[in-house]
Design a protein around this motif. Structure first.
Motif, PDB file in Angstrom:
ATOM      1  N   GLU A 117     -35.556  -4.338 -32.852  1.00 41.99           N
ATOM      2  CA  GLU A 117     -34.857  -5.544 -32.421  1.00 41.99           C
ATOM      3  C   GLU A 117     -33.580  -5.057 -31.764  1.00 41.99           C
ATOM      4  OE1 GLU A 117     -34.346  -9.255 -34.875  1.00 41.99           O
ATOM      5  OE2 GLU A 117     -32.248  -8.572 -34.808  1.00 41.99           O
ATOM      6  N   MET A 118     -33.335  -5.541 -30.538  1.00 43.65           N
ATOM      7  CA  MET A 118     -32.176  -5.108 -29.776  1.00 43.65           C
ATOM      8  C   MET A 118     -31.284  -6.309 -29.495  1.00 43.65           C
ATOM      9  SD  MET A 118     -34.128  -2.778 -26.971  1.00 43.65           S
ATOM     10  CE  MET A 118     -34.848  -1.202 -27.419  1.00 43.65           C
ATOM     11  N   VAL A 119     -30.018  -6.190 -29.841  1.00 50.59           N
ATOM     12  CA  VAL A 119     -29.038  -7.194 -29.458  1.00 50.59           C
ATOM     13  C   VAL A 119     -28.524  -6.775 -28.096  1.00 50.59           C
ATOM     14  CG1 VAL A 119     -26.832  -8.280 -30.016  1.00 50.59           C
ATOM     15  CG2 VAL A 119     -28.441  -7.679 -31.858  1.00 50.59           C
ATOM     16  N   LEU A 120     -28.614  -7.688 -27.133  1.00 55.42           N
ATOM     17  CA  LEU A 120     -28.301  -7.356 -25.750  1.00 55.42           C
ATOM     18  C   LEU A 120     -26.923  -7.865 -25.348  1.00 55.42           C
ATOM     19  CD1 LEU A 120     -31.746  -8.382 -24.245  1.00 55.42           C
ATOM     20  CD2 LEU A 120     -31.025  -6.107 -24.986  1.00 55.42           C
ATOM     21  N   THR A 121     -26.382  -7.239 -24.336  1.00 57.43           N
ATOM     22  CA  THR A 121     -25.150  -7.743 -23.741  1.00 57.43           C
ATOM     23  C   THR A 121     -25.502  -9.000 -22.946  1.00 57.43           C
ATOM     24  OG1 THR A 121     -25.466  -6.372 -21.781  1.00 57.43           O
ATOM     25  CG2 THR A 121     -24.144  -5.435 -23.572  1.00 57.43           C
ATOM     26  N   ASP A 122     -24.511  -9.833 -22.690  1.00 57.80           N
ATOM     27  CA  ASP A 122     -24.760 -11.084 -21.958  1.00 57.80           C
ATOM     28  C   ASP A 122     -25.287 -10.844 -20.548  1.00 57.80           C
ATOM     29  OD1 ASP A 122     -24.066 -12.732 -24.072  1.00 57.80           O
ATOM     30  OD2 ASP A 122     -21.940 -12.751 -23.516  1.00 57.80           O
ATOM     31  N   ASP A 123     -24.934  -9.705 -19.954  1.00 59.49           N
ATOM     32  CA  ASP A 123     -25.366  -9.421 -18.581  1.00 59.49           C
ATOM     33  C   ASP A 123     -26.613  -8.540 -18.507  1.00 59.49           C
ATOM     34  OD1 ASP A 123     -24.176  -7.137 -19.558  1.00 59.49           O
ATOM     35  OD2 ASP A 123     -23.081  -6.672 -17.702  1.00 59.49           O
ATOM     36  N   ALA A 124     -27.289  -8.344 -19.621  1.00 63.03           N
ATOM     37  CA  ALA A 124     -28.489  -7.490 -19.631  1.00 63.03           C
ATOM     38  C   ALA A 124     -29.562  -8.085 -18.725  1.00 63.03           C
ATOM     39  CB  ALA A 124     -29.023  -7.351 -21.048  1.00 63.03           C
ATOM     40  N   ASP A 125     -30.195  -7.229 -17.959  1.00 65.02           N
ATOM     41  CA  ASP A 125     -31.261  -7.650 -17.047  1.00 65.02           C
ATOM     42  C   ASP A 125     -32.567  -7.055 -17.557  1.00 65.02           C
ATOM     43  OD1 ASP A 125     -32.633  -8.706 -14.899  1.00 65.02           O
ATOM     44  OD2 ASP A 125     -32.079  -7.066 -13.548  1.00 65.02           O
ATOM     45  N   ILE A 126     -33.181  -7.730 -18.525  1.00 63.87           N
ATOM     46  CA  ILE A 126     -34.376  -7.213 -19.192  1.00 63.87           C
ATOM     47  C   ILE A 126     -35.469  -8.264 -19.161  1.00 63.87           C
ATOM     48  CG2 ILE A 126     -35.307  -6.526 -21.456  1.00 63.87           C
ATOM     49  CD1 ILE A 126     -32.697  -5.127 -22.029  1.00 63.87           C
ATOM     50  N   SER A 127     -36.699  -7.818 -18.915  1.00 66.58           N
ATOM     51  CA  SER A 127     -37.864  -8.709 -18.908  1.00 66.58           C
ATOM     52  C   SER A 127     -38.971  -8.108 -19.754  1.00 66.58           C
ATOM     53  CB  SER A 127     -38.390  -8.879 -17.480  1.00 66.58           C
ATOM     54  OG  SER A 127     -37.405  -9.439 -16.653  1.00 66.58           O
ATOM     55  N   ILE A 128     -39.906  -8.930 -20.157  1.00 68.61           N
ATOM     56  CA  ILE A 128     -41.076  -8.471 -20.911  1.00 68.61           C
ATOM     57  C   ILE A 128     -41.811  -7.440 -20.069  1.00 68.61           C
ATOM     58  CG2 ILE A 128     -43.307  -9.162 -21.864  1.00 68.61           C
ATOM     59  CD1 ILE A 128     -42.005 -11.880 -22.550  1.00 68.61           C
ATOM     60  N   GLY A 129     -42.163  -6.315 -20.698  1.00 61.86           N
ATOM     61  CA  GLY A 129     -42.879  -5.239 -20.017  1.00 61.86           C
ATOM     62  C   GLY A 129     -41.981  -4.144 -19.479  1.00 61.86           C
ATOM     63  N   ASP A 130     -40.670  -4.402 -19.410  1.00 61.88           N
ATOM     64  CA  ASP A 130     -39.734  -3.376 -18.940  1.00 61.88           C
ATOM     65  C   ASP A 130     -39.685  -2.217 -19.925  1.00 61.88           C
ATOM     66  OD1 ASP A 130     -39.054  -4.937 -16.777  1.00 61.88           O
ATOM     67  OD2 ASP A 130     -37.035  -5.438 -17.492  1.00 61.88           O
ATOM     68  N   ARG A 131     -39.394  -1.045 -19.405  1.00 60.67           N
ATOM     69  CA  ARG A 131     -39.104   0.118 -20.252  1.00 60.67           C
ATOM     70  C   ARG A 131     -37.592   0.255 -20.336  1.00 60.67           C
ATOM     71  NH1 ARG A 131     -43.329   4.365 -21.056  1.00 60.67           N
ATOM     72  NH2 ARG A 131     -45.231   3.251 -20.599  1.00 60.67           N
ATOM     73  N   VAL A 132     -37.122   0.347 -21.567  1.00 61.41           N
ATOM     74  CA  VAL A 132     -35.677   0.442 -21.791  1.00 61.41           C
ATOM     75  C   VAL A 132     -35.393   1.640 -22.681  1.00 61.41           C
ATOM     76  CG1 VAL A 132     -35.272  -2.034 -21.517  1.00 61.41           C
ATOM     77  CG2 VAL A 132     -35.798  -1.124 -23.776  1.00 61.41           C
ATOM     78  N   PRO A 133     -34.204   2.243 -22.514  1.00 67.49           N
ATOM     79  CA  PRO A 133     -33.833   3.337 -23.420  1.00 67.49           C
ATOM     80  C   PRO A 133     -33.586   2.794 -24.821  1.00 67.49           C
ATOM     81  CG  PRO A 133     -32.171   3.030 -21.681  1.00 67.49           C
ATOM     82  CD  PRO A 133     -33.212   1.992 -21.484  1.00 67.49           C
ATOM     83  N   VAL A 134     -33.971   3.567 -25.813  1.00 67.51           N
ATOM     84  CA  VAL A 134     -33.762   3.168 -27.206  1.00 67.51           C
ATOM     85  C   VAL A 134     -32.436   3.774 -27.660  1.00 67.51           C
ATOM     86  CG1 VAL A 134     -34.698   3.167 -29.554  1.00 67.51           C
ATOM     87  CG2 VAL A 134     -36.242   3.082 -27.606  1.00 67.51           C
ATOM     88  N   ASP A 135     -31.366   3.225 -27.110  1.00 66.59           N
ATOM     89  CA  ASP A 135     -30.030   3.608 -27.522  1.00 66.59           C
ATOM     90  C   ASP A 135     -29.062   2.559 -26.992  1.00 66.59           C
ATOM     91  OD1 ASP A 135     -29.873   4.150 -24.809  1.00 66.59           O
ATOM     92  OD2 ASP A 135     -29.221   6.210 -25.036  1.00 66.59           O
ATOM     93  N   ARG A 136     -27.809   2.692 -27.356  1.00 64.97           N
ATOM     94  CA  ARG A 136     -26.813   1.748 -26.858  1.00 64.97           C
ATOM     95  C   ARG A 136     -26.532   2.050 -25.401  1.00 64.97           C
ATOM     96  NH1 ARG A 136     -21.817   1.205 -30.428  1.00 64.97           N
ATOM     97  NH2 ARG A 136     -21.480  -0.409 -28.886  1.00 64.97           N
ATOM     98  N   GLY A 137     -26.201   1.021 -24.678  1.00 61.28           N
ATOM     99  CA  GLY A 137     -25.959   1.172 -23.247  1.00 61.28           C
ATOM    100  C   GLY A 137     -27.087   0.505 -22.487  1.00 61.28           C
ATOM    101  N   ALA A 138     -26.972   0.443 -21.194  1.00 59.42           N
ATOM    102  CA  ALA A 138     -27.991  -0.171 -20.334  1.00 59.42           C
ATOM    103  C   ALA A 138     -28.355  -1.572 -20.819  1.00 59.42           C
ATOM    104  CB  ALA A 138     -29.223   0.714 -20.242  1.00 59.42           C
TER     105      ALA A 138
END
Length: 193
Positions: free
Chosen positions: A52-73
């Motif tokens: 479970e990731m808490v995102l920043t308000d400006d995060a640009d993430i969609s279902i199916g995206d690959r994201v780093p498993v760390d803080r940032g981005a």
């Protein structure tokens, strides 16, 4: 994180596939809307851990995206969760994400069929896969001795009785992610392991 969570590239940063994105947080969260944080749920590409990731308000993430498993981005904080903690939408996307992970690193999963070894004197890792009994296991072992499998198509063509070897892996990985009390895990690791 362990190296088991690194993605199919040479990067040391683990990646995960987004299963669900809740821009306004969980609907079960009773806090006022302005206090809710955007959330994403993801499965790691290496060890199939759920996050479970808490995102920043400006995060640009969609279902199916690959994201780093760390803080940032776009990720403010994250923690590992169990299958039961996934919302329904994330649970329904899980099989598709696993298939995407397998498709992105096919050789890793074909090599499982090439390299699987006995777990105990009476149990082989191949027998943990759904639908693979003693006869089919022996057929796989015999064919791989002659020549390693090059693809899922090669595997299916050479091993009579093995239909859709990729789907067999997807079923096993789903089982390992969703079942807490499995004795043996091949693909999905938990933090305590």
């Amino acid at each position: 994180m362990t190296n088991g969570d690194t993605d199919d590239s040479s990067s040391d940063v683990p990646t995960a596939v987004v299963l669900d994105y809740l821009p306004h947080g969980r609907s079960s969260d009773d806090r006022p809307q302005y206090e809710k944080e955007p959330l994403a749920f993801a499965v790691s590409t290496g060890a199939f851990r759920l996050y479970e990731m808490v995102l920043t308000d400006d995060a640009d993430i969609s279902i199916g995206d690959r994201v780093p498993v760390d803080r940032g981005a776009g990720v403010e904080r994250l923690h590992q969760i169990d299958y039961e903690d996934l919302p329904g939408g994330a649970q329904s996307e899980l099989a598709y994400a696993i298939e995407d992970i397998i498709d992105a690193d096919t050789q890793r999963f074909v090599d499982f069929y090439n390299d699987a070894q006995p777990i105990t004197t009476r149990l082989h890792a191949l027998n943990l896969l759904p639908g693979i009994g003693k006869k089919l296991r022996n057929n796989i072992l015999d064919k791989r001795k002659r020549r390693p499998f090059e693809s899922f198509e090669d595997l299916e063509a050479r091993v009579s009785g093995l239909h859709d070897p990729k789907e067999v892996l997807i079923e096993r990985i789903l089982e390992e992610i969703s079942e807490e009390d499995l004795k043996y895990r091949i693909f999905a690791q938990r933090d305590s392991e």
